[in-house]
Scaffold this motif. Sequence first.
Motif, PDB file in Angstrom:
ATOM      1  N   VAL A   1       0.625  -1.571  -0.022  1.00 37.73           N
ATOM      2  CA  VAL A   1       0.408  -0.177  -0.090  1.00 37.73           C
ATOM      3  C   VAL A   1       1.247   0.989  -0.065  1.00 37.73           C
ATOM      4  O   VAL A   1       0.589   2.799  -0.797  1.00 37.73           O
ATOM      5  N   TRP A   2       2.318   1.148   0.594  1.00 32.40           N
ATOM      6  CA  TRP A   2       2.867   2.173   0.794  1.00 32.40           C
ATOM      7  C   TRP A   2       3.592   1.298  -0.615  1.00 32.40           C
ATOM      8  O   TRP A   2       4.781   0.618  -0.622  1.00 32.40           O
ATOM      9  N   ALA A   3       3.738   2.345  -1.409  1.00 30.03           N
ATOM     10  CA  ALA A   3       4.943   1.406  -3.025  1.00 30.03           C
ATOM     11  C   ALA A   3       5.884   1.291  -2.485  1.00 30.03           C
ATOM     12  O   ALA A   3       6.597   2.597  -2.459  1.00 30.03           O
ATOM     13  N   LYS A   4       6.568   0.084  -2.614  1.00 29.47           N
ATOM     14  CA  LYS A   4       7.911  -0.218  -2.375  1.00 29.47           C
ATOM     15  C   LYS A   4       8.887   1.119  -3.321  1.00 29.47           C
ATOM     16  O   LYS A   4      10.476   0.911  -2.999  1.00 29.47           O
ATOM     17  N   SER A   5       8.623   1.968  -4.488  1.00 29.13           N
ATOM     18  CA  SER A   5       9.317   2.353  -5.064  1.00 29.13           C
ATOM     19  C   SER A   5       9.232   3.673  -4.675  1.00 29.13           C
ATOM     20  O   SER A   5      10.338   4.590  -4.391  1.00 29.13           O
ATOM     21  N   HIS A   6       8.459   4.277  -3.690  1.00 31.14           N
ATOM     22  CA  HIS A   6       8.511   6.002  -2.955  1.00 31.14           C
ATOM     23  C   HIS A   6       9.509   5.263  -1.561  1.00 31.14           C
ATOM     24  O   HIS A   6       8.883   5.042  -0.047  1.00 31.14           O
TER      25      HIS A   6
ATOM     26  N   PRO B   1      11.136  -2.487   5.854  1.00 28.44           N
ATOM     27  CA  PRO B   1       8.876  -1.601   4.938  1.00 28.44           C
ATOM     28  C   PRO B   1       8.313  -3.046   4.412  1.00 28.44           C
ATOM     29  O   PRO B   1       7.459  -3.026   3.623  1.00 28.44           O
ATOM     30  N   GLY B   2       9.866  -3.210   3.495  1.00 24.77           N
ATOM     31  CA  GLY B   2       9.591  -4.008   2.395  1.00 24.77           C
ATOM     32  C   GLY B   2       8.481  -5.234   2.638  1.00 24.77           C
ATOM     33  O   GLY B   2       7.686  -6.719   1.617  1.00 24.77           O
ATOM     34  N   THR B   3       8.643  -5.917   3.680  1.00 30.93           N
ATOM     35  CA  THR B   3       7.062  -7.469   4.001  1.00 30.93           C
ATOM     36  C   THR B   3       6.682  -6.808   5.406  1.00 30.93           C
ATOM     37  O   THR B   3       6.757  -8.179   6.055  1.00 30.93           O
ATOM     38  N   ASP B   4       6.939  -6.156   6.020  1.00 32.82           N
ATOM     39  CA  ASP B   4       5.883  -5.120   6.790  1.00 32.82           C
ATOM     40  C   ASP B   4       4.069  -5.605   7.242  1.00 32.82           C
ATOM     41  O   ASP B   4       3.008  -4.205   5.766  1.00 32.82           O
ATOM     42  N   LEU B   5       3.515  -6.678   7.453  1.00 35.52           N
ATOM     43  CA  LEU B   5       2.189  -6.984   7.209  1.00 35.52           C
ATOM     44  C   LEU B   5       1.426  -5.829   7.536  1.00 35.52           C
ATOM     45  O   LEU B   5       0.280  -6.090   7.004  1.00 35.52           O
ATOM     46  N   HIS B   6       1.770  -5.037   8.128  1.00 33.90           N
ATOM     47  CA  HIS B   6       0.530  -3.659   8.351  1.00 33.90           C
ATOM     48  C   HIS B   6       0.247  -2.547   7.455  1.00 33.90           C
ATOM     49  O   HIS B   6      -0.941  -1.734   7.506  1.00 33.90           O
ATOM     50  N   HIS B   7       0.829  -2.295   6.423  1.00 33.69           N
ATOM     51  CA  HIS B   7       0.589  -2.129   4.896  1.00 33.69           C
ATOM     52  C   HIS B   7       0.385  -3.389   3.629  1.00 33.69           C
ATOM     53  O   HIS B   7      -0.032  -2.950   2.257  1.00 33.69           O
ATOM     54  N   LEU B   8       0.540  -4.305   3.729  1.00 34.17           N
ATOM     55  CA  LEU B   8       0.793  -5.515   2.854  1.00 34.17           C
ATOM     56  C   LEU B   8      -1.032  -6.207   2.682  1.00 34.17           C
ATOM     57  O   LEU B   8      -1.379  -6.119   3.925  1.00 34.17           O
TER      58      LEU B   8
ATOM     59  N   ASP C   1      -0.372  -0.053  -9.234  1.00 35.64           N
ATOM     60  CA  ASP C   1       0.709   0.227  -9.802  1.00 35.64           C
ATOM     61  C   ASP C   1       2.066   1.138  -8.320  1.00 35.64           C
ATOM     62  O   ASP C   1       1.311   0.377  -7.652  1.00 35.64           O
ATOM     63  N   SER C   2       2.392   2.394  -8.798  1.00 37.74           N
ATOM     64  CA  SER C   2       3.693   3.265  -7.444  1.00 37.74           C
ATOM     65  C   SER C   2       2.746   4.326  -7.231  1.00 37.74           C
ATOM     66  O   SER C   2       3.212   5.550  -7.057  1.00 37.74           O
ATOM     67  N   LYS C   3       1.478   4.315  -7.459  1.00 32.59           N
ATOM     68  CA  LYS C   3       0.484   6.035  -7.993  1.00 32.59           C
ATOM     69  C   LYS C   3       0.136   6.023  -6.453  1.00 32.59           C
ATOM     70  O   LYS C   3      -0.029   5.817  -5.286  1.00 32.59           O
ATOM     71  N   ASP C   4      -0.092   7.433  -5.904  1.00 36.41           N
ATOM     72  CA  ASP C   4       0.208   7.835  -4.783  1.00 36.41           C
ATOM     73  C   ASP C   4      -1.556   7.937  -5.133  1.00 36.41           C
ATOM     74  O   ASP C   4      -2.366   7.552  -5.445  1.00 36.41           O
ATOM     75  N   PHE C   5      -2.433   8.315  -3.423  1.00 36.18           N
ATOM     76  CA  PHE C   5      -3.430   8.682  -3.619  1.00 36.18           C
ATOM     77  C   PHE C   5      -4.084   9.694  -3.543  1.00 36.18           C
ATOM     78  O   PHE C   5      -3.566  10.555  -2.880  1.00 36.18           O
ATOM     79  N   ASP C   6      -5.151   9.692  -4.226  1.00 42.79           N
ATOM     80  CA  ASP C   6      -6.110  10.743  -3.995  1.00 42.79           C
ATOM     81  C   ASP C   6      -7.422  10.680  -4.449  1.00 42.79           C
ATOM     82  O   ASP C   6      -8.193   9.456  -5.200  1.00 42.79           O
TER      83      ASP C   6
ATOM     84  N   ARG D   1      -4.362   4.864   7.067  1.00 37.05           N
ATOM     85  CA  ARG D   1      -4.028   4.464   8.159  1.00 37.05           C
ATOM     86  C   ARG D   1      -3.355   3.589   8.318  1.00 37.05           C
ATOM     87  O   ARG D   1      -1.828   3.135   9.002  1.00 37.05           O
ATOM     88  N   MET D   2      -2.783   2.701   6.898  1.00 40.38           N
ATOM     89  CA  MET D   2      -1.441   1.709   6.705  1.00 40.38           C
ATOM     90  C   MET D   2      -0.701   2.958   6.379  1.00 40.38           C
ATOM     91  O   MET D   2       0.916   3.019   6.731  1.00 40.38           O
ATOM     92  N   ILE D   3      -0.992   4.343   6.130  1.00 43.98           N
ATOM     93  CA  ILE D   3       0.248   4.855   5.743  1.00 43.98           C
ATOM     94  C   ILE D   3       0.530   6.078   6.356  1.00 43.98           C
ATOM     95  O   ILE D   3       1.571   5.896   6.642  1.00 43.98           O
ATOM     96  N   LEU D   4       0.012   5.496   7.184  1.00 40.37           N
ATOM     97  CA  LEU D   4       0.502   6.826   9.126  1.00 40.37           C
ATOM     98  C   LEU D   4       1.384   6.092   9.309  1.00 40.37           C
ATOM     99  O   LEU D   4       2.022   6.450   9.595  1.00 40.37           O
TER     100      LEU D   4
END
Length: 256
Positions: A107-112, A121-128, A140-145, A176-179
Amino acid sequence: MRTRIVRTLAGTLSLLALSGTVLAPSATAQDDYYSGTEGLTGDALKTKLHEIISESEQLTYDQVWEGLQATDQDPANPDNVILLYSGESRAKDANGGDVGDWNREHVWAKSHGDFGTAPGPGTDLHHLRPTDVQVNSTRDSKDFDNGGSEVDGAPGNYTDDDSFEPRDEVKGDVARMILYMAVRYEGTDGFADLEPNDQVGNGSAPYLGRISVLLEWHAADPPDAVEQNRNTVIYERFQHNRNPFIDHPEWAGEIW
């Protein structure tokens, strides 16, 4: 199957039967977990929460498959998971990279921040979260809006060239995943300092937007029993840390 009592955001009690899992810790247990946050606001609160939630186990990327099968299990069918964006129930064993499979959405795109899929962060279940392969590709890796055209295969989700809007039922979950990620990863453990900002098109910078919209989603879609249960499954069975913005939604306004 046992039925457990959970406390909702409004302070009322609701019942949810979920395969015998404990849906939420007691208020006393939560107070113990967040000991030291009393009276804190702003950067001081963020720093203390970072200290607390950084005490955690790290999974391998392969272990994430097992984690998601537990955290996102369909309450009505233990052989399935619920996909984040489409809301569809799909067989747990239909995971992979082919059309019709579900895969592991960052959810937090790994390219960011370019953190890849190594433990952290690449394996953190709180945002996967489990998502349909093709819908994941569309996000893809888009932001949210807000805004855009409706996503094929995921009604209620919208996208344009540089942003993605999830369906209403999970807007708060996404926020909440992003925060969580912004508090958990502060650049002190070899990974980038992840921070939300108020723009889209962030590219490979360790930023993800739009924070103003995410905060609106957080307020409009408060944590429900399913999200609280997911938080506790991660805490008890996998990483042994929690997303504080599920337990204390008010803290988002104290920090941002």
